[in-house]
Design a protein around this motif. Structure first.
Motif, PDB file in Angstrom:
ATOM      1  N   LEU A  18      32.814  41.699  41.580  1.00  0.00           N
ATOM      2  CA  LEU A  18      33.260  43.033  41.988  1.00  0.00           C
ATOM      3  C   LEU A  18      34.035  43.473  41.908  1.00  0.00           C
ATOM      4  CD1 LEU A  18      32.404  42.879  46.394  1.00  0.00           C
ATOM      5  CD2 LEU A  18      30.845  43.617  44.282  1.00  0.00           C
ATOM      6  N   PHE A  19      34.511  44.610  41.786  1.00  0.00           N
ATOM      7  CA  PHE A  19      36.017  45.594  40.862  1.00  0.00           C
ATOM      8  C   PHE A  19      37.256  44.239  41.351  1.00  0.00           C
ATOM      9  CE2 PHE A  19      33.797  48.966  41.141  1.00  0.00           C
ATOM     10  CZ  PHE A  19      34.293  50.119  39.947  1.00  0.00           C
ATOM     11  N   PRO A  20      38.023  44.619  41.017  1.00  0.00           N
ATOM     12  CA  PRO A  20      39.213  43.610  41.354  1.00  0.00           C
ATOM     13  C   PRO A  20      39.687  43.839  42.649  1.00  0.00           C
ATOM     14  CG  PRO A  20      39.404  43.670  38.856  1.00  0.00           C
ATOM     15  CD  PRO A  20      38.190  44.919  39.482  1.00  0.00           C
ATOM     16  N   PRO A  21      40.502  43.455  43.315  1.00  0.00           N
ATOM     17  CA  PRO A  21      41.232  43.818  44.262  1.00  0.00           C
ATOM     18  C   PRO A  21      42.323  45.250  44.671  1.00  0.00           C
ATOM     19  CG  PRO A  21      41.253  41.287  44.453  1.00  0.00           C
ATOM     20  CD  PRO A  21      40.847  41.504  42.823  1.00  0.00           C
ATOM     21  N   GLU A  22      42.737  45.276  43.181  1.00  0.00           N
ATOM     22  CA  GLU A  22      44.045  46.173  43.446  1.00  0.00           C
ATOM     23  C   GLU A  22      43.417  47.245  43.588  1.00  0.00           C
ATOM     24  OE1 GLU A  22      43.734  43.425  39.021  1.00  0.00           O
ATOM     25  OE2 GLU A  22      43.588  43.482  41.597  1.00  0.00           O
TER      26      GLU A  22
ATOM     27  N   LEU B 143      30.575  44.143  34.981  1.00  0.00           N
ATOM     28  CA  LEU B 143      30.819  43.385  35.330  1.00  0.00           C
ATOM     29  C   LEU B 143      29.643  41.643  35.149  1.00  0.00           C
ATOM     30  CD1 LEU B 143      33.689  43.840  37.089  1.00  0.00           C
ATOM     31  CD2 LEU B 143      33.549  44.323  34.540  1.00  0.00           C
ATOM     32  N   ASN B 144      28.929  41.146  35.508  1.00  0.00           N
ATOM     33  CA  ASN B 144      28.366  40.942  35.899  1.00  0.00           C
ATOM     34  C   ASN B 144      27.655  40.322  34.636  1.00  0.00           C
ATOM     35  OD1 ASN B 144      27.812  39.326  38.735  1.00  0.00           O
ATOM     36  ND2 ASN B 144      28.849  42.149  39.121  1.00  0.00           N
ATOM     37  N   ARG B 145      26.918  41.243  34.070  1.00  0.00           N
ATOM     38  CA  ARG B 145      26.186  40.641  32.169  1.00  0.00           C
ATOM     39  C   ARG B 145      27.112  39.828  31.978  1.00  0.00           C
ATOM     40  NH1 ARG B 145      22.089  41.444  35.523  1.00  0.00           N
ATOM     41  NH2 ARG B 145      20.627  42.872  35.699  1.00  0.00           N
TER      42      ARG B 145
ATOM     43  N   THR C 122      36.929  36.730  32.976  1.00  0.00           N
ATOM     44  CA  THR C 122      36.512  35.252  32.700  1.00  0.00           C
ATOM     45  C   THR C 122      36.790  34.471  33.803  1.00  0.00           C
ATOM     46  OG1 THR C 122      37.216  35.906  30.590  1.00  0.00           O
ATOM     47  CG2 THR C 122      38.154  33.374  31.173  1.00  0.00           C
ATOM     48  N   GLN C 123      38.497  35.198  35.110  1.00  0.00           N
ATOM     49  CA  GLN C 123      38.833  34.423  35.846  1.00  0.00           C
ATOM     50  C   GLN C 123      37.282  34.257  36.936  1.00  0.00           C
ATOM     51  OE1 GLN C 123      42.008  35.706  38.168  1.00  0.00           O
ATOM     52  NE2 GLN C 123      41.421  34.709  39.887  1.00  0.00           N
ATOM     53  N   LYS C 124      37.316  35.032  37.152  1.00  0.00           N
ATOM     54  CA  LYS C 124      35.821  34.895  38.393  1.00  0.00           C
ATOM     55  C   LYS C 124      34.547  34.855  38.080  1.00  0.00           C
ATOM     56  CE  LYS C 124      35.970  37.115  41.646  1.00  0.00           C
ATOM     57  NZ  LYS C 124      37.054  35.977  42.942  1.00  0.00           N
TER      58      LYS C 124
END
Length: 245
Positions: A77-81, A105-107, A202-204
């Motif tokens: 999803l969107f970054p928390p910030e 982002l998911n692709r 990348t992190q997610k």
């Protein structure tokens, strides 16, 4: 041949890396058919099979279309910030723009997951007999933690350029930049957002991969039907009996 194997010092076995050679697998598979407790070599080879099974399944599932996007547990999803920005933009009628960001982002993560399997296989090849024993009798996520220790840096190095290229390919960089630009123009916004999204994805993506690996590890530990070979059945049944004791 059997007598020669029995004479190998246990300490030497514990230091020997599992190179994944055919001879080792053949010896362990043959031994796995025998009754009794598994040897140290069988335990190591059984763990090697389990790790290959779990990581291959996890990376294959996540690299498929909707592997991330269709999985609520790992969906990015969107970054928390930036979630406040998303809420603001949706309230302004920019739902489509926000939806495009999330899909892209998911692709990108799905594209990156295709690169994971060789990294995990290499880590498995470095597994020692002591590592295997520690994993078998360790916590329910001991194998997952082993992979975190041995692969995160390589996964990050491999995933980042793939994700950057994928984000560009599906216009995610543009979509997210558009979101950031639109939000940063909203009156009274005090905290401006950074349009660079690749490090976050990348992190997610890596976190999602380990979520799935942990699930597969637990499945093999708890479900007899997931132990797909005689060797896996022997090794994990032995672990079950020892834990009960």
């Amino acid at each position: 041949m059997k007598k020669a194997f029995l004479l190998i010092p246990a300490a030497l076995l514990l230091l020997a890396p599992l190179s994944g050679c055919d001879t080792l697998n053949q010896v362990a598979q043959t031994a796995g058919q025998q009754l009794g407790n598994p040897s140290a070599l069988e335990i190591a080879s059984g763990l090697k099979q389990a790790l290959e099974q779990g990581t291959t399944k996890s990376s294959s599932q996540l690299s498929a279309v909707d592997g991330f996007f269709g999985n609520a547990v790992v969906k990015i999803l969107f970054p928390p910030e930036a979630q406040k920005a998303e809420k603001t933009l949706r309230s302004l009628g920019l739902n489509s723009l926000c939806d495009n960001v999330i899909l892209s982002l998911n692709r990108a993560a799905e594209d990156a997951a295709k690169e994971a399997k060789p990294i995990f296989i290499n880590s498995i090849k470095q597994l020692t007999l002591q590592d295997a024993t520690n994993i078998l009798f360790g916590n329910k996520d001991a194998a997952t933690e082993y992979f975190k220790r041995t692969t995160v840096n390589q996964l990050t190095e491999k995933f980042k350029p793939v994700i950057q290229a994928s984000l560009s390919k599906v216009n995610a960089t543009k979509y997210y930049s558009d979101v950031v630009t639109a939000y940063n123009k909203v009156p009274l916004v005090s905290t401006k957002l950074n349009p660079d999204i690749s490090a976050y994805v990348t992190q997610k993506a890596i976190e999602g991969l380990f979520v799935e690996i942990a699930k597969e590890e637990l499945n093999i530990r708890q479900n007899l039907s997931a132990r797909s070979t005689p060797l896996l059945q022997k090794v994990f049944s032995y672990a079950d009996k020892n834990k009960k004791g």
